[in-house]
Structures are given as structure tokens and as C-alpha cells.
Enzyme design. Structure first.
Site, PDB file in Angstrom:
ATOM      1  N   ASP A  14       0.830  -1.208   0.000  1.00  0.00           N
ATOM      2  CA  ASP A  14       0.000   0.000   0.000  1.00  0.00           C
ATOM      3  C   ASP A  14       0.865   1.258   0.000  1.00  0.00           C
ATOM      4  O   ASP A  14       1.947   1.275   0.592  1.00  0.00           O
ATOM      5  CB  ASP A  14      -0.912  -0.017   1.238  1.00  0.00           C
ATOM      6  CG  ASP A  14      -2.084   0.941   1.104  1.00  0.00           C
ATOM      7  OD1 ASP A  14      -2.289   1.494   0.002  1.00  0.00           O
ATOM      8  OD2 ASP A  14      -2.787   1.139   2.103  1.00  0.00           O
ATOM      9  N   HIS A  54       2.982   3.254  -9.024  1.00  0.00           N
ATOM     10  CA  HIS A  54       2.898   1.812  -9.276  1.00  0.00           C
ATOM     11  C   HIS A  54       4.175   1.320  -9.944  1.00  0.00           C
ATOM     12  O   HIS A  54       4.654   0.216  -9.652  1.00  0.00           O
ATOM     13  CB  HIS A  54       1.673   1.495 -10.145  1.00  0.00           C
ATOM     14  CG  HIS A  54       0.369   1.858  -9.486  1.00  0.00           C
ATOM     15  ND1 HIS A  54       0.090   1.533  -8.173  1.00  0.00           N
ATOM     16  CD2 HIS A  54      -0.722   2.535  -9.940  1.00  0.00           C
ATOM     17  CE1 HIS A  54      -1.114   1.988  -7.850  1.00  0.00           C
ATOM     18  NE2 HIS A  54      -1.627   2.604  -8.901  1.00  0.00           N
ATOM     19  N   LEU A  64      11.552 -20.327  -3.809  1.00  0.00           N
ATOM     20  CA  LEU A  64      10.458 -19.488  -3.313  1.00  0.00           C
ATOM     21  C   LEU A  64       9.276 -19.610  -4.259  1.00  0.00           C
ATOM     22  O   LEU A  64       9.462 -19.634  -5.476  1.00  0.00           O
ATOM     23  CB  LEU A  64      10.927 -18.016  -3.292  1.00  0.00           C
ATOM     24  CG  LEU A  64       9.855 -16.965  -3.010  1.00  0.00           C
ATOM     25  CD1 LEU A  64       9.545 -16.904  -1.511  1.00  0.00           C
ATOM     26  CD2 LEU A  64      10.288 -15.576  -3.470  1.00  0.00           C
TER      27      LEU A  64
HETATM   28  C1  FPP Z   1      -1.723   0.085  -3.549  1.00  0.00           C
HETATM   29  O1  FPP Z   1      -1.329   1.441  -3.520  1.00  0.00           O
HETATM   30  C2  FPP Z   1      -1.208  -0.577  -4.763  1.00  0.00           C
HETATM   31  C3  FPP Z   1      -1.966  -1.176  -5.746  1.00  0.00           C
HETATM   32  C4  FPP Z   1      -3.440  -1.232  -5.665  1.00  0.00           C
HETATM   33  C5  FPP Z   1      -1.379  -1.760  -6.962  1.00  0.00           C
HETATM   34  C6  FPP Z   1      -0.110  -2.516  -6.750  1.00  0.00           C
HETATM   35  C7  FPP Z   1       0.479  -2.788  -8.072  1.00  0.00           C
HETATM   36  C8  FPP Z   1       1.801  -2.826  -8.356  1.00  0.00           C
HETATM   37  C9  FPP Z   1       2.886  -2.693  -7.347  1.00  0.00           C
HETATM   38  C10 FPP Z   1       2.218  -2.991  -9.793  1.00  0.00           C
HETATM   39  C11 FPP Z   1       1.939  -4.323 -10.450  1.00  0.00           C
HETATM   40  C12 FPP Z   1       2.291  -5.485  -9.615  1.00  0.00           C
HETATM   41  C13 FPP Z   1       3.101  -6.518  -9.965  1.00  0.00           C
HETATM   42  C14 FPP Z   1       3.172  -7.651  -9.013  1.00  0.00           C
HETATM   43  C15 FPP Z   1       3.920  -6.563 -11.178  1.00  0.00           C
HETATM   44  P1  FPP Z   1      -2.431   2.579  -3.661  1.00  0.00           P
HETATM   45  O2  FPP Z   1      -2.551   2.923  -5.097  1.00  0.00           O
HETATM   46  O3  FPP Z   1      -3.703   2.149  -3.005  1.00  0.00           O
HETATM   47  O4  FPP Z   1      -1.744   3.742  -2.840  1.00  0.00           O
HETATM   48  P2  FPP Z   1      -2.477   4.900  -2.019  1.00  0.00           P
HETATM   49  O5  FPP Z   1      -3.242   4.234  -0.899  1.00  0.00           O
HETATM   50  O6  FPP Z   1      -1.318   5.711  -1.506  1.00  0.00           O
HETATM   51  O7  FPP Z   1      -3.337   5.657  -2.979  1.00  0.00           O
END
Ligand code: FPP
Length: 239
Positions: free
Chosen positions: A16, A33, A127
Site C-alpha cells: 500500500d 505503481h 520461493l
Molecule cells: C496500492 O497502492 C497498490 C496497488 C493497488 C497496486 C499494486 C500494483 C503494483 C505494485 C504494480 C503491479 C504489480 C506486480 C506484481 C507486477 P495505492 O494505489 O492504493 O496507494 P495509495 O493508498 O497511496 O493511494
């Protein structure tokens, strides 16, 4: 390998804070991201180095479809690009990849990427990296209930004989051990529909750091936190 006495066999992470990381830098959410993908690479390396056997990452929840379409598409593209680009390197590190979630809603392109990475890395034995993608724990439990109801209707098992083992075996995590340690970055303290059944006896850790800043040092610090935990599973442990 880590010298700590207790290493969790299964670490699960709610990644997050990508959006906030980007905002703090005056960047688009997409760039958060993108930076989050680097943190994924680092977490995989750290997990292998520490001797963790299972690493589950919450990459996209069923609820995330409700985000602005441009952000959803950006995450999908990032996911496909990463999954395609990293297959050989993950296989070299001995990492087997599994994608966990409902494969509905995905374009044929995404489905074929998923199948490709799972087969490229199938031999990995250091893993297992489980990427929860289009995953929702409540939906997973509803599907498990449907599976068991069908088995009852077909006379395979009796309703009153349904056990915790039957239920666990009907989940998407059927052959995955329960998580020992669940980490959520960015200081938020909630599970957000992640591994609700499997988390029964997990230890939790909520570091303030935003996901893109969760590097190898932060992973090692988390392992040290876990090593100090005293897991009793509801029992009394005699001194
Ligand atoms: C949460 O941060 C993150 C996500 C919902 C997306 C996670 C995706 C990636 C790291 C990229 C793709 C993944 C892989 C495994 C290749 P948020 O956007 O909710 O952050 P915020 O709460 O600060 O808005």
C-alpha cells in the site's frame, strides 16, 4: 541466508502507498505503481535471501476495478510487462510464480501472460511467489461454499461432515500454507479483503513506510520483528 532463529515460511504483503508516494513527489499515480514494481523485485530478492518459502503479494483486488479506468489499465499493462519481462530472471533465482484470483474480467492477452509466467517458472524450488490479482477473500469463500454445496448435492460428502480441512481445500490457496506474517505498508491497519480465512493465526506488522520505499533493509527489519513474536495459537505455552 538470515541468522535469525525464526523465519516465517509464508510472508504475505499488502503493498500500500504507491499513490501517496507519487503524490508526495508531484508525480502521476501510475509512477507510484511503476516504483512499486521495483519494490516487488526487491521483496522477492529479500525473501529468497532470507529463506522465506512463500511470498504472497496483493497486487490487484476485485475492488480495484472501481478505480479510474486509466489507472486500472496502467496497472494491467504494468503487470503484463513485468510478468513477461521478469520470467527468465525469476526462473534463474529459483522462483516459481503463481497467479491467484478469478481469471474472469481479464483480456486474452492477460490470461496468456499469466499462463506463460506460470509455465516459465514452474521448476522454481527456492520461493513460490503468489501474486493475488483480481483477488477478494470474500469472493474466494463464496466460491468455496459453492464447491462444497455441489459436492454435498452430488452425494460426495454429508453437510454435517464438512470440516475446516474441507473448506481450506476448496479455497484458491488449497495447497499453500497459511501466512505466518502479514505486512501492510503505509501505516494503514486493515486487511482489505485479503486472506481472511487464512489469516486466523498470522502475525501482523504495519510499518509506516510507503510501498515503493519498502526495500531490502525494510524487509530484513520486518523479519527481525517477526523473530521477536511469540506465537501461541490460542494455547498457553509453559515457560
Ligand atoms: C496500492 O497502492 C497498490 C496497488 C493497488 C497496486 C499494486 C500494483 C503494483 C505494485 C504494480 C503491479 C504489480 C506486480 C506484481 C507486477 P495505492 O494505489 O492504493 O496507494 P495509495 O493508498 O497511496 O493511494
Amino acid at each position: 541466508m538470515n541468522s535469525l532463529k525464526t523465519i516465517p515460511a509464508h510472508v504475505a504483503i499488502i503493498m500500500d502507498g504507491n499513490g501517496r508516494w507519487a503524490k508526495q513527489r508531484g508525480k502521476e499515480r501510475y509512477e507510484g505503481h511503476l516504483a512499486g514494481v521495483d519494490a516487488v523485485r526487491s521483496a522477492v530478492r529479500s525473501a529468497v535471501r532470507n529463506g522465506v518459502k512463500w511470498l504472497t503479494l496483493y497486487a490487484f483486488s476485485t475492488e480495484n476495478w472501481a478505480r479510474p479506468i486509466a489507472e486500472v489499465e496502467a496497472i494491467m499493462q504494468l503487470f503484463c510487462k513485468t510478468v513477461v519481462g521478469e520470467g527468465d530472471e525469476l526462473a534463474r533465482q529459483g522462483v516459481r510464480v503463481r497467479i491467484m484470483g478469478e481469471r474472469t474480467h481479464f483480456s486474452p492477452e492477460v490470461i496468456s501472460m499469466i499462463e506463460r509466467i506460470e509455465s516459465t517458472t514452474a521448476e522454481g524450488d527456492k520461493l513460490t511467489l503468489v501474486l493475488a490479482f483480481n483477488y477478494s477473500a470474500r469472493r474466494e469463500m463464496v466460491l468455496a461454499a459453492q464447491t462444497l454445496a455441489k459436492r454435498v448435492a452430488e452425494g460426495e460428502i454429508k453437510a454435517e461432515d464438512i470440516s475446516e480441512e474441507h473448506f481450506s481445500a476448496a479455497l484458491m490457496t488449497a495447497d499453500i500454507p497459511d501466512p505466518d506474517f502479514i505486512i501492510r505498508t503505509s501505516g494503514e491497519c486493515r486487511l482489505s479483503n485479503f486472506l481472511l480465512w487464512q489469516a486466523s493465526y498470522a502475525e501482523f506488522y504495519f510499518p509506516e513506510v510507503l510501498w515503493p520505499d519498502f526495500g531490502e533493509e525494510e524487509f530484513d527489519a520486518a523479519m527481525a520483528v517477526y523473530a521477536e513474536r511469540d506465537r501461541r495459537y490460542g494455547k498457553v505455552i509453559e515457560e
